[in-house]
Design an enzyme around this catalytic site. Structure first.
Site, PDB file in Angstrom:
ATOM      1  N   CYS A   1     -17.119 -57.574 112.932  1.00  0.00           N
ATOM      2  CA  CYS A   1     -17.055 -56.413 112.040  1.00  0.00           C
ATOM      3  C   CYS A   1     -17.884 -56.739 110.804  1.00  0.00           C
ATOM      4  O   CYS A   1     -18.649 -57.702 110.803  1.00  0.00           O
ATOM      5  CB  CYS A   1     -15.612 -56.071 111.684  1.00  0.00           C
ATOM      6  N   THR A   2     -17.737 -55.976 109.745  1.00  0.00           N
ATOM      7  CA  THR A   2     -18.582 -56.152 108.563  1.00  0.00           C
ATOM      8  C   THR A   2     -18.309 -57.467 107.838  1.00  0.00           C
ATOM      9  O   THR A   2     -19.215 -58.262 107.598  1.00  0.00           O
ATOM     10  CB  THR A   2     -18.381 -54.986 107.577  1.00  0.00           C
TER      11      THR A   2
END
Length: 275
Positions: A174-175
């Site tokens: 994810c980020t």
């Protein structure tokens, strides 16, 4: 003036998180920080921005709590303040998966950014992007599975149709690391035993590898006024409309709701952005 942007999260039991809000808010205001800090019984999740000295002071303050002494964070820079105010919010979850009684200690194994490309190139590894559809459309790792979720709470529903063997290795990203970390615990609760996640997320990967192998394609959406960053973590001036791929100035996106990465023409034509 240059601003330091610090992102961090930490899963740890904070039984008194209600009592922590005012003290943390005051400490941030005292050094003129802006951004958002989320507090819940399961931990803390935040992105804050300020001058170098202010960032150093707030982490000294936070780590003085023995439960947060191992707190780590990622930094990037901007020539402007990407937040308009300082907010400290109380939440049921620091990242909203919507699954009750999930044991976060079940989380998978970290893969360091420097080893991510080699690890995910193995034929028995499935790579899953745990971010939202509008984020994935801006950029993703090659060969990663896109669950096409509109929010993180939809991830458990997507797994119901996930028919791959539970004996395969699953690598998630994810980020900044928080969503993939929580989703690995959820996948393990479903019976997947060999589950991994990218340590520090995409932002750490770009910082430490410079995307030298070209495994990352596109730009990375971020949840502040930068909107997106490129391979060097530099704020993007323009990004692709998620519908027609025409370039949109990021300046025009700073005042619109999160995720509405669309040009003016598509915004007029698409009902979901014209409510």
């Amino acid at each position: 003036m240059s601003f330091v942007i610090a992102t961090f999260y930490h899963f740890v039991e904070l039984s008194n998180y209600y009592d922590m809000k005012d003290e943390i808010k005051a400490a941030c205001n005292n050094v003129e920080l802006k951004g958002t800090i989320l507090l819940a019984e399961e931990g803390v999740n935040a992105t804050i921005s300020g001058e170098r000295n202010a960032i150093d002071k707030i982490f000294d303050f936070l780590r003085s709590d023995y439960r947060l002494r191992d707190l780590t964070w990622k930094e990037s820079a901007a020539e402007y303040q990407p937040f308009s105010k300082m907010k400290v919010k109380l939440k049921r979850e620091i990242v909203n998966l919507g699954v009750s009684n999930l044991d976060i200690s079940l989380r998978g194994k970290y893969v360091d950014p420097e080893h991510w490309d080699d690890f995910t190139s193995q034929p028995d590894v499935l790579v899953i992007d745990t971010r939202n559809e509008y984020e994935v459309k801006l950029g993703k790792f090659k060969n990663a599975i896109n669950p096409h979720t509109q929010c993180f709470r939809e991830f458990p529903q997507w797994t119901e149709s996930f028919s791959e063997s539970k004996d395969l290795k699953v690598a998630m990203y994810c980020t900044g690391g928080i969503r993939c970390e929580k989703s690995t615990a959820y996948m393990k609760s479903l019976g997947f035993s060999d589950v991994y996640h990218l340590k520090g997320g995409i932002l750490s990967y770009l910082e430490k590898t410079y995307n030298k192998n070209g495994n990352w394609k596109g730009e990375c959406f971020v949840f502040d006024d930068r909107i997106a960053v490129d391979n060097s973590l530099t704020p993007s001036n323009t990004i692709k409309c998620i519908f027609c791929s025409n370039q949109v100035s990021t300046d025009k996106l700073k005042s619109v709701p999160r995720g509405q990465v669309v040009c003016s023409d598509c915004k007029l034509q698409c009902y979901s952005y014209n409510k």
